[in-house]
Design a protein around this motif. Structure first.
Motif, PDB file in Angstrom:
ATOM      1  N   ALA A  17       0.833  -1.210   0.000  1.00  0.00           N
ATOM      2  CA  ALA A  17       0.000   0.000   0.000  1.00  0.00           C
ATOM      3  C   ALA A  17       0.865   1.256   0.000  1.00  0.00           C
ATOM      4  N   LEU A  18       1.940   1.237   0.782  1.00  0.00           N
ATOM      5  CA  LEU A  18       2.839   2.390   0.860  1.00  0.00           C
ATOM      6  C   LEU A  18       3.527   2.651  -0.475  1.00  0.00           C
ATOM      7  N   VAL A  19       4.053   1.613  -1.102  1.00  0.00           N
ATOM      8  CA  VAL A  19       4.745   1.766  -2.383  1.00  0.00           C
ATOM      9  C   VAL A  19       3.800   2.312  -3.449  1.00  0.00           C
ATOM     10  N   HIS A  20       2.577   1.835  -3.428  1.00  0.00           N
ATOM     11  CA  HIS A  20       1.584   2.343  -4.391  1.00  0.00           C
ATOM     12  C   HIS A  20       1.376   3.836  -4.190  1.00  0.00           C
ATOM     13  N   TRP A  21       1.282   4.266  -2.927  1.00  0.00           N
ATOM     14  CA  TRP A  21       1.067   5.690  -2.651  1.00  0.00           C
ATOM     15  C   TRP A  21       2.291   6.515  -3.055  1.00  0.00           C
ATOM     16  N   ILE A  22       3.485   6.035  -2.697  1.00  0.00           N
ATOM     17  CA  ILE A  22       4.713   6.763  -3.042  1.00  0.00           C
ATOM     18  C   ILE A  22       4.849   6.900  -4.551  1.00  0.00           C
ATOM     19  N   ASP A  23       4.619   5.808  -5.273  1.00  0.00           N
ATOM     20  CA  ASP A  23       4.732   5.851  -6.740  1.00  0.00           C
ATOM     21  C   ASP A  23       3.762   6.857  -7.348  1.00  0.00           C
ATOM     22  N   SER A  24       2.643   7.058  -6.682  1.00  0.00           N
ATOM     23  CA  SER A  24       1.636   7.993  -7.197  1.00  0.00           C
ATOM     24  C   SER A  24       1.947   9.447  -6.847  1.00  0.00           C
ATOM     25  N   LEU A  26       5.429  10.660  -6.485  1.00  0.00           N
ATOM     26  CA  LEU A  26       6.875  10.862  -6.581  1.00  0.00           C
ATOM     27  C   LEU A  26       7.243  12.303  -6.921  1.00  0.00           C
ATOM     28  N   ALA A  27       6.478  12.919  -7.778  1.00  0.00           N
ATOM     29  CA  ALA A  27       6.820  14.270  -8.230  1.00  0.00           C
ATOM     30  C   ALA A  27       6.911  15.245  -7.057  1.00  0.00           C
ATOM     31  N   GLU A  28       6.006  15.126  -6.095  1.00  0.00           N
ATOM     32  CA  GLU A  28       6.019  16.058  -4.969  1.00  0.00           C
ATOM     33  C   GLU A  28       6.947  15.613  -3.844  1.00  0.00           C
ATOM     34  N   LEU A  29       7.376  14.355  -3.879  1.00  0.00           N
ATOM     35  CA  LEU A  29       8.241  13.838  -2.827  1.00  0.00           C
ATOM     36  C   LEU A  29       9.726  13.953  -3.158  1.00  0.00           C
ATOM     37  N   ARG A  30      10.061  14.065  -4.429  1.00  0.00           N
ATOM     38  CA  ARG A  30      11.474  14.134  -4.826  1.00  0.00           C
ATOM     39  C   ARG A  30      12.104  15.451  -4.369  1.00  0.00           C
ATOM     40  N   PRO A  31      13.378  15.413  -3.959  1.00  0.00           N
ATOM     41  CA  PRO A  31      14.063  16.654  -3.577  1.00  0.00           C
ATOM     42  C   PRO A  31      14.172  17.595  -4.778  1.00  0.00           C
ATOM     43  N   GLU A  83      11.722   2.646   2.359  1.00  0.00           N
ATOM     44  CA  GLU A  83      11.204   3.051   1.054  1.00  0.00           C
ATOM     45  C   GLU A  83      11.569   4.504   0.728  1.00  0.00           C
ATOM     46  N   LEU A  84      11.599   5.367   1.734  1.00  0.00           N
ATOM     47  CA  LEU A  84      11.932   6.776   1.494  1.00  0.00           C
ATOM     48  C   LEU A  84      13.416   6.959   1.195  1.00  0.00           C
ATOM     49  N   THR A  85      14.275   6.364   2.022  1.00  0.00           N
ATOM     50  CA  THR A  85      15.712   6.544   1.833  1.00  0.00           C
ATOM     51  C   THR A  85      16.221   5.761   0.631  1.00  0.00           C
ATOM     52  N   GLY A  86      15.629   4.596   0.387  1.00  0.00           N
ATOM     53  CA  GLY A  86      16.058   3.787  -0.755  1.00  0.00           C
ATOM     54  C   GLY A  86      15.753   4.431  -2.092  1.00  0.00           C
ATOM     55  N   ARG A  87      14.847   5.372  -2.105  1.00  0.00           N
ATOM     56  CA  ARG A  87      14.513   6.113  -3.326  1.00  0.00           C
ATOM     57  C   ARG A  87      15.164   7.502  -3.333  1.00  0.00           C
TER      58      ARG A  87
END
Length: 385
Positions: A17-24, A26-31, A83-87
């Motif tokens: 569930a978390l990976v699905h949310w992160i993948d959706s 990514l644009a706002e989560l990327r540095p 999941e956050l640090t690995g990406r």
């Protein structure tokens, strides 16, 4: 899945569930930066990411409802960090402070204090720092000289701390201070939860050879601290410190391993298959990282059960120091010349990570001290003296 169903979900279901949310998202989560990022940039971006995660509930899983969380397995926190640090969405060092210090306040602070400050920590509104090391007390914390003297219903703290990460951006600090007089060693230490805007606190950032101002000198000049900010009982600071060190080597080492694996993959993708030295260094680094991950996986389950002993976590500290240096030694060989002289974002990132990795065998307890702990407390080997 709904938040109610995720609380009782398996680790695999939570990750899915978390990976699905992160993948959706990514644009706002990327540095917004491609290089290493300044301290201000790293912390500002982390606050935005944490706030978003808190709003969506992800930062609240694995923490009790009394702290503003949703409940659920503590393993959920390790999965989120991985999941956050690995990406590369957050920096592993800065993001880890929630896991380093949060559990100690939850365990040893009053329920009123914990419920008051924890939501701000999880939401990213506050960053906390750790006031342990001093100029004459690093790995040997029992010799620290900062003192706290009782004054009615308050304590007065006087002393100096060194290597206090992000103290110049922190709202609170867990400070170890001697309360039982001289020559009391580790038995005479207490732990305090101190507001960093208290009168008498002076913070001086230290610029490292990587041109990073993460570390600070922190001075306490007759700083008044309410008696309600004592963590645990008077004289139990060593117990609190050992708890924090165990937490430091729990989920955050799992996160750091993920961060290292991401960087190692980036290095391997650019390595020449005809460079025998590069292939050897990559192989050794992969072995070190996966040895760390294997050990750390076991540690996460111990932490989740509340069974991790500080002495056992020394094994994790030895492994992460070895893996950290192995990854960036491989990078320095493969990016030879680039790391030293280039100004590209890639060079900036790996140059700063390589220089930071030099201290991996020192910070958080030197590798020599950790091996002494393992030999004496876990293997019961005879002392050399």
């Amino acid at each position: 899945m709904t938040s109610d169903s995720l609380i009782s979900a398996s680790s695999a279901q939570f990750r899915e569930a978390l990976v699905h949310w992160i993948d959706s998202h990514l644009a706002e989560l990327r540095p917004p930066y491609r290089d290493h990022g300044s301290t201000v940039e790293i912390l500002s971006h982390q606050r935005q990411v944490q706030r978003r995660l808190y709003e969506e509930g992800w930062m609240r899983y694995g923490w009790s409802e009394a702290l503003g969380g949703f409940g659920g397995s503590p393993l959920f926190r390790a999965i989120l960090g991985e999941e956050l640090t690995g990406r590369g969405l957050v920096h592993s060092a800065a993001y880890s402070m929630t896991e380093v210090l949060g559990p100690a306040v939850a365990e040893y602070g009053s329920s009123a204090l914990s419920s008051d400050v924890f939501p701000s920590l999880l939401r990213g509104d506050e960053l906390w720092c750790q006031g342990f090391s001093e100029p004459e007390a690093g790995s040997d914390l029992g010799s620290l000289r900062t003192v706290a003297v009782r004054d009615g219903d308050r304590w007065v703290i006087e002393g100096q701390k060194l290597w206090t990460s992000w103290a110049h951006h922190a709202a609170r600090c867990i400070v170890l201070a001697r309360t039982e007089g001289p020559n009391t060693g580790s038995r005479g230490i207490s732990a305090f939860f101190v507001d960093m805007d208290s009168p008498g606190i002076t913070v001086q950032p230290i610029l490292t050879m990587a041109d990073v101002d993460e570390f600070c000198e922190t001075y306490f000049d007759e700083v008044l601290v309410p008696g309600t900010r004592l963590l645990g009982n008077r004289g139990e600071g060593w117990k609190v410190a050992q708890y924090i060190l165990a937490c430091e080597r729990g989920p955050i080492f799992w996160q750091r391993a993920s961060w290292l694996l991401r960087h190692l993959g980036e290095v391997a993708a650019l390595a020449s298959s005809s460079d025998a030295t590069a292939q050897r260094l990559l192989g050794l680094a992969y072995a070190d990282v996966f040895a760390l991950r294997a050990r750390s996986r076991s540690t996460q389950h111990q932490v989740a059960k509340g069974e991790l002993r500080a002495a056992e976590s020394s094994i994790d500290k030895i492994l992460i120091a070895t893996a950290d240096q192995a990854v960036f030694d491989a990078a320095r060989h493969i990016f030879a010349g680039t790391i030293e002289f280039d100004d590209s974002p890639l060079a900036d990132r790996f140059r700063k990570e390589w220089t930071y990795s030099r201290a991996a065998t020192i910070y958080g307890g030197t590798s020599e001290i950790q091996r002494d702990i393992v030999s004496a407390r876990l293997l019961a080997l005879p002392s050399a003296t």
